[in-house]
Motif scaffolding. Sequence first.
Motif, short mmCIF file in Angstrom:
data_model
loop_
_atom_site.label_atom_id
_atom_site.label_comp_id
_atom_site.label_asym_id
_atom_site.label_seq_id
_atom_site.Cartn_x
_atom_site.Cartn_y
_atom_site.Cartn_z
N ARG A 51 0.86 -1.38 -0.06
CA ARG A 51 -0.08 -0.03 0.00
C ARG A 51 0.91 1.38 -0.02
O ARG A 51 2.06 1.25 0.41
N TYR A 153 -5.74 -5.87 -7.30
CA TYR A 153 -5.26 -4.90 -6.84
C TYR A 153 -3.76 -5.18 -6.48
O TYR A 153 -3.27 -4.17 -5.72
N GLN A 191 2.80 -16.95 0.55
CA GLN A 191 1.54 -15.94 -0.01
C GLN A 191 0.10 -16.86 0.07
O GLN A 191 -0.79 -16.36 0.54
N GLN A 253 -11.35 -10.56 1.57
CA GLN A 253 -11.28 -9.39 1.13
C GLN A 253 -12.41 -8.30 0.87
O GLN A 253 -12.59 -7.04 0.79
N ARG A 265 -10.45 -12.58 -7.46
CA ARG A 265 -10.29 -13.40 -6.39
C ARG A 265 -10.57 -14.93 -6.66
O ARG A 265 -10.21 -15.80 -5.98
N ASP A 291 -8.90 -11.02 6.13
CA ASP A 291 -8.48 -9.52 5.66
C ASP A 291 -9.67 -8.96 4.93
O ASP A 291 -10.11 -9.56 3.97
N MET A 323 -7.70 0.22 3.50
CA MET A 323 -8.46 1.01 2.53
C MET A 323 -7.47 0.63 1.23
O MET A 323 -6.45 0.44 1.15
N SER A 325 -5.59 0.72 -1.86
CA SER A 325 -4.37 1.96 -2.17
C SER A 325 -4.07 1.48 -3.90
O SER A 325 -3.71 0.18 -4.05
N1 SAH Z 1 -1.69 -13.60 -0.24
C1 SAH Z 1 -2.83 -13.07 0.66
C2 SAH Z 1 -2.52 -11.56 0.68
C3 SAH Z 1 -1.21 -10.70 0.84
S1 SAH Z 1 -1.30 -9.22 1.03
C4 SAH Z 1 -4.30 -13.19 -0.22
O1 SAH Z 1 -4.48 -14.04 -0.94
O2 SAH Z 1 -4.89 -12.34 0.19
C5 SAH Z 1 -1.57 -8.67 2.43
C6 SAH Z 1 -2.87 -7.95 2.73
O3 SAH Z 1 -2.98 -6.81 1.98
C7 SAH Z 1 -4.13 -8.67 1.65
O4 SAH Z 1 -4.85 -9.65 2.24
C8 SAH Z 1 -5.09 -7.37 1.40
O5 SAH Z 1 -5.83 -7.19 2.22
C9 SAH Z 1 -3.96 -6.22 1.50
N2 SAH Z 1 -3.72 -5.42 0.28
C10 SAH Z 1 -3.02 -6.08 -0.87
N3 SAH Z 1 -3.01 -5.22 -1.81
C11 SAH Z 1 -3.65 -4.09 -1.53
C12 SAH Z 1 -3.99 -2.87 -1.90
N4 SAH Z 1 -3.50 -2.57 -3.22
N5 SAH Z 1 -4.66 -1.81 -1.23
C13 SAH Z 1 -5.02 -2.32 -0.04
N6 SAH Z 1 -4.81 -3.37 0.76
C14 SAH Z 1 -4.11 -4.30 -0.10
#
Ligand code: SAH
Length: 434
Positions: A51, A153, A191, A253, A265, A291, A323, A325
């Motif tokens: 982010r 994202y 991951q 998410q 997803r 998350d 949020m 990003s």
């Molecule tokens: N591999 C995991 C996540 C890794 S990143 C999955 O499958 O979800 C860790 C967390 O950061 C994610 O779960 C997501 O909620 C958040 N995240 C990742 N990219 C983001 C972005 N562009 N903006 C906001 N949150 C983000």
Amino acid sequence: MSLRFHVWSIGCQMNAADAQRMTDELEQYGGEATTKLDDADVVVLYSCVVRQAAETKVHNELERIRHIKEKHPGMRIALAGCMVEDDTQRLAKRYPFIDRYFSPKIDLPLRDQVLDFLDLDAPYRLDPADAERVPIISQPVTISQGCNRRCTYCVIPFRRGRERSRPTADILRDVRALVNRGSKEVVLLGQIVDRYGRDIGTSLAKLLAEVSEVDGLERIRFLTSYPVDFDRGLMEAMASLPKVCEDVNLPVQAGDDEVLRRMARGYKTDLFERVVGDMREVVPGLGLSTDIIVGFCGETEAQFAHTLDLLQRTRCDVVHVAMYSERPGTASPQLWTDDVPLAEKRRRLHAVEELQERVSRKINESLVGSRQEVLVEGTHQGKWYGRARNNKLVFFEDEQNRVGELVPVTISSASSWSLQGTRRRPASPAALNL
Ligand code: SAH
């Protein structure tokens, strides 16, 4: 004088794990860790760009280093983690003082990274037994690198590359080394950790069984999971292996199918709910975290309300909320505009936090009176603290130092964030009747 080093990290658990391993490695070369940047001969930064807020912190740290290095030109700087792109030219131009880049796509053994960076000869290496260390009770161990998914994202796959599992033998060697130095718990990281082994003919369930065999190791956790890849076999392995804790981090998410589709997803909310239902059935006492991203491109008020509904129904123990990003290089900026205003993103973030605070408090209050097995990690404000098997943070009082021990604790009070307990047994119903 020995080499003084400063290892800094921000962001995910993988960075924390890499930073810990780098610290261990540098200590084995006789280095001495310093928390003060100004004092360091060597600085290694494990950066994060998931982010904008994290990325900005890394830039601030690099600016701080720019000033310090003007006064200490001999200081050596390495940049690791997800800020390191394939082409480092742009970074090199902005920060010409960076001496080395460690790409998260390249799995160079630490020893080689360090030797290359410090121009040390292997013979300088200390015998690990020579180094006096205070054991860290719970230690992360990376078991796979990279990610093959392309959530629209997420920048991580671009920076960390394709999914690749570490050989089981290497992981077991790491776990044994940590246990020999006093660690009692390992947190296996990837991951999408559930996919461990698919590229090398094994599975996470098999790995959990093998790691369970390590003598002296008390507990095993793993993260991060992915709803589609968490199969029944893994649930059953969790249930049948006593060292594996009832603890899952399963990011959903969003709670709206259209938003999930745009995030790419690869599942709908009903699949997530089904998986959670199965897990709770197979693994009683499960601690579950998820998350959430709020304010993704085009997320309407009604779609956001679906996320609140899902959280209300699922009742997770912990929710990590962020949020949206926008990340350059990912698909979403090419497809949609980042159109939820910042103030609205903030409002949605707070709405999730408020809901979850209530849910967590209720869940935690329901544990009052229960007996939890706590792995003691340290002290804080005169109390011992550690984690229950379900990953709840528990504080309790005791005359003796019990760090590293598994201690039964009776929960006496609870908040949204932690539990307070006592070593006394709960009063038996018979005793109460007297
Ligand atoms: N591999 C995991 C996540 C890794 S990143 C999955 O499958 O979800 C860790 C967390 O950061 C994610 O779960 C997501 O909620 C958040 N995240 C990742 N990219 C983001 C972005 N562009 N903006 C906001 N949150 C983000």
